[in-house]
Design an enzyme around this catalytic site. Sequence first.
Site, PDB file in Angstrom:
ATOM      1  N   LYS A   1      69.287  41.609  76.371  1.00 23.05           N
ATOM      2  CA  LYS A   1      70.278  41.915  77.347  1.00 23.05           C
ATOM      3  C   LYS A   1      70.605  43.583  77.582  1.00 23.05           C
ATOM      4  O   LYS A   1      71.727  43.694  78.099  1.00 23.05           O
ATOM      5  CB  LYS A   1      71.526  40.791  77.694  1.00 23.05           C
ATOM      6  CG  LYS A   1      70.805  39.595  77.438  1.00 23.05           C
ATOM      7  CD  LYS A   1      71.933  38.401  77.529  1.00 23.05           C
ATOM      8  CE  LYS A   1      71.464  37.226  77.577  1.00 23.05           C
ATOM      9  NZ  LYS A   1      71.177  36.765  76.349  1.00 23.05           N
TER      10      LYS A   1
ATOM     11  N   GLY B   1      64.906  30.973  77.846  1.00 27.40           N
ATOM     12  CA  GLY B   1      65.024  32.366  77.868  1.00 27.40           C
ATOM     13  C   GLY B   1      66.596  32.511  77.708  1.00 27.40           C
ATOM     14  O   GLY B   1      67.340  31.647  77.333  1.00 27.40           O
ATOM     15  N   CYS B   2      67.174  33.476  78.583  1.00 26.13           N
ATOM     16  CA  CYS B   2      68.498  33.895  78.587  1.00 26.13           C
ATOM     17  C   CYS B   2      69.323  32.715  79.267  1.00 26.13           C
ATOM     18  O   CYS B   2      68.964  32.240  80.490  1.00 26.13           O
ATOM     19  CB  CYS B   2      68.793  35.139  79.491  1.00 26.13           C
ATOM     20  SG  CYS B   2      70.420  35.532  79.913  1.00 26.13           S
ATOM     21  N   PHE B   3      70.439  32.223  78.254  1.00 26.98           N
ATOM     22  CA  PHE B   3      71.108  31.040  78.952  1.00 26.98           C
ATOM     23  C   PHE B   3      72.045  31.504  80.214  1.00 26.98           C
ATOM     24  O   PHE B   3      72.546  30.723  81.051  1.00 26.98           O
ATOM     25  CB  PHE B   3      72.128  30.354  77.973  1.00 26.98           C
ATOM     26  CG  PHE B   3      72.840  31.089  76.983  1.00 26.98           C
ATOM     27  CD1 PHE B   3      73.228  32.662  77.459  1.00 26.98           C
ATOM     28  CD2 PHE B   3      73.141  30.611  75.668  1.00 26.98           C
ATOM     29  CE1 PHE B   3      74.016  33.383  76.444  1.00 26.98           C
ATOM     30  CE2 PHE B   3      73.890  31.506  74.765  1.00 26.98           C
ATOM     31  CZ  PHE B   3      74.409  32.761  75.195  1.00 26.98           C
TER      32      PHE B   3
ATOM     33  N   CYS C   1      70.942  33.149  82.760  1.00 26.83           N
ATOM     34  CA  CYS C   1      70.056  32.927  83.963  1.00 26.83           C
ATOM     35  C   CYS C   1      69.882  31.158  84.142  1.00 26.83           C
ATOM     36  O   CYS C   1      70.122  30.604  85.251  1.00 26.83           O
ATOM     37  CB  CYS C   1      68.544  33.454  83.600  1.00 26.83           C
ATOM     38  SG  CYS C   1      68.450  35.220  83.413  1.00 26.83           S
TER      39      CYS C   1
END
Length: 219
Positions: free
Chosen positions: A2, A51-53, A55
């Site tokens: 990030k 992926g990124c939580f 998102c």
Amino acid sequence: MKHILPLLAITLLFSCQNTAQVNKKQQAIINAEPVEVPLKNGKAHAYFASGCFWCVEAIYESVKGVDESISGYAGGHTKNPTYESSNTGRTGHAEAVEIIYDPKVVSFKTLVDVYFASQNVTQVNGQGPDRGSQYRSIIFYQNDEQKQIILKKKEDLAKQLNAKIAAEVYPFQKFWVAEDYHQNYEKLHPNHPYIKNVSIPRLNRFKANFPKEFLKENH
């Protein structure tokens, strides 16, 4: 990731072999019997890693019938994972979300459709700019019915795209809630560069292509 990494660091990241999913402790998690979470006040729970939580949390909260989306960690062999420990890639955990939903409004099958419609289904060990086993795609089942729904969707997508679908399929074991500052991150930090450049565009792409009948209005 990030944040922006120097080119050298990115090169090293790609060159490092990831052993998070191949050790004996991790294999035991993959081979375990699934844990089924009972309904609570008529609400069901489902678990996804994509992926990124930050998102994924926002994507699911745009879906009708979803009451809450919680960021956390799942799929690994260590207890009490943290953001820092999961980022090492050695815990086996992936950033995941717990979806609390009304099964009378939205089905598990639709949540699975949301899952695959909101990611690059062929990307291994990551989504978009986020790379590493902690960002890999895992979809969790709690019983055989859910497992068959997931496998059928993967099979159909593989035929449709003529490609291997990257998402792993795990029996659900336990969800570890992430640190407070990760919760509702996209909503609370709309001007964060990552949110503006990655999370919001990902959400908007999903909403533009998913049937509107399943999405909340003005969300």
